[in-house]
Design a protein around this motif. Structure first.
Motif, PDB file in Angstrom:
ATOM      1  N   ARG A 111       0.834  -1.204   0.000  1.00 47.37           N
ATOM      2  CA  ARG A 111       0.000   0.000   0.000  1.00 47.37           C
ATOM      3  C   ARG A 111       0.865   1.249   0.000  1.00 47.37           C
ATOM      4  N   ARG A 112       1.914   1.223   0.815  1.00 46.97           N
ATOM      5  CA  ARG A 112       2.810   2.379   0.890  1.00 46.97           C
ATOM      6  C   ARG A 112       3.491   2.605  -0.454  1.00 46.97           C
ATOM      7  N   CYS A 113       3.923   1.532  -1.080  1.00 51.72           N
ATOM      8  CA  CYS A 113       4.598   1.621  -2.369  1.00 51.72           C
ATOM      9  C   CYS A 113       3.649   2.183  -3.434  1.00 51.72           C
ATOM     10  N   LEU A 114       2.427   1.687  -3.469  1.00 54.35           N
ATOM     11  CA  LEU A 114       1.442   2.182  -4.441  1.00 54.35           C
ATOM     12  C   LEU A 114       1.122   3.648  -4.188  1.00 54.35           C
ATOM     13  N   HIS A 115       1.030   4.017  -2.923  1.00 55.43           N
ATOM     14  CA  HIS A 115       0.750   5.404  -2.581  1.00 55.43           C
ATOM     15  C   HIS A 115       1.875   6.309  -3.079  1.00 55.43           C
ATOM     16  N   GLU A 116       3.108   5.896  -2.870  1.00 56.51           N
ATOM     17  CA  GLU A 116       4.245   6.688  -3.313  1.00 56.51           C
ATOM     18  C   GLU A 116       4.305   6.774  -4.840  1.00 56.51           C
ATOM     19  N   ARG A 117       4.014   5.678  -5.497  1.00 59.48           N
ATOM     20  CA  ARG A 117       4.026   5.705  -6.970  1.00 59.48           C
ATOM     21  C   ARG A 117       2.947   6.633  -7.501  1.00 59.48           C
ATOM     22  N   SER A 118       1.750   6.588  -6.897  1.00 63.21           N
ATOM     23  CA  SER A 118       0.679   7.464  -7.375  1.00 63.21           C
ATOM     24  C   SER A 118       1.039   8.925  -7.137  1.00 63.21           C
ATOM     25  N   PHE A 120       4.083  10.082  -7.142  1.00 63.48           N
ATOM     26  CA  PHE A 120       5.106  10.372  -8.133  1.00 63.48           C
ATOM     27  C   PHE A 120       4.478  10.656  -9.494  1.00 63.48           C
ATOM     28  N   VAL A 121       3.520   9.820  -9.893  1.00 63.94           N
ATOM     29  CA  VAL A 121       2.858   9.999 -11.202  1.00 63.94           C
ATOM     30  C   VAL A 121       2.070  11.294 -11.215  1.00 63.94           C
ATOM     31  N   ARG A 122       1.366  11.598 -10.139  1.00 63.15           N
ATOM     32  CA  ARG A 122       0.627  12.856 -10.068  1.00 63.15           C
ATOM     33  C   ARG A 122       1.586  14.028 -10.200  1.00 63.15           C
ATOM     34  N   GLY A 123       2.773  13.915  -9.600  1.00 64.32           N
ATOM     35  CA  GLY A 123       3.771  14.980  -9.723  1.00 64.32           C
ATOM     36  C   GLY A 123       4.251  15.157 -11.151  1.00 64.32           C
ATOM     37  N   LEU A 124       4.365  14.055 -11.873  1.00 63.25           N
ATOM     38  CA  LEU A 124       4.792  14.136 -13.264  1.00 63.25           C
ATOM     39  C   LEU A 124       3.713  14.769 -14.157  1.00 63.25           C
ATOM     40  N   LEU A 125       2.460  14.526 -13.811  1.00 59.35           N
ATOM     41  CA  LEU A 125       1.356  15.023 -14.622  1.00 59.35           C
ATOM     42  C   LEU A 125       1.068  16.501 -14.391  1.00 59.35           C
ATOM     43  N   ARG A 126       1.601  17.048 -13.343  1.00 55.46           N
ATOM     44  CA  ARG A 126       1.340  18.478 -13.053  1.00 55.46           C
ATOM     45  C   ARG A 126       2.121  19.369 -13.951  1.00 55.46           C
TER      46      ARG A 126
END
Length: 126
Positions: A111-118, A120-126
């Motif tokens: 869960r922690r890993c998925l949270h961090e990846r999401s 990260f992806v949200r940061g890339l999309l901004r």
């Protein structure tokens, strides 16, 4: 350095760290990073709890009346079987408890890993 991978934190918590450069670097990062340090402390407490679990810490079988009620509700017109007759020995019960704790740790890490990846992806999309 990037955060320590969750699987690597689990290995460190289990005491499976070796004297490799990767482990030394991970431990240095854990000392400096609050998030990784907190996660390693939680995992270490979980491992300690699992390793020190006693038979009295494990759940007990439900009373016979519970099995009778379940059987009655599932098949009121037939004689349904009662509770299982085989009780696992202490080692099997301890192993099951350890596996349950390990599964819980794995879920928490995933869960922690998925949270961090999401994040990260949200940061890339901004």
């Amino acid at each position: 350095m990037a955060h320590v991978e969750p699987a690597h934190l689990v290995e460190l918590a289990l005491g499976n760290a070796t004297s490799t450069d990767a482990d030394a670097e991970a431990l240095r990062h854990v000392e400096e990073c609050g998030r990784c340090g907190d996660e390693l402390r939680v995992l270490t407490r979980l491992v300690t709890a699992a390793r020190t679990a006693q038979l009295v810490d494990l759940p007990t079988a439900p009373p016979k009346r519970v099995w009778q009620r379940i059987s009655g509700e599932l098949s009121p017109e037939t004689n349904a079987p009662g509770p299982p007759r085989h009780n696992p020995d202490r080692r099997k019960r301890a192993l099951l408890a350890l596996l349950a704790l390990a599964a819980a740790a794995g879920v928490a890490v995933a869960r922690r890993c998925l949270h961090e990846r999401s994040r990260f992806v949200r940061g890339l999309l901004r």
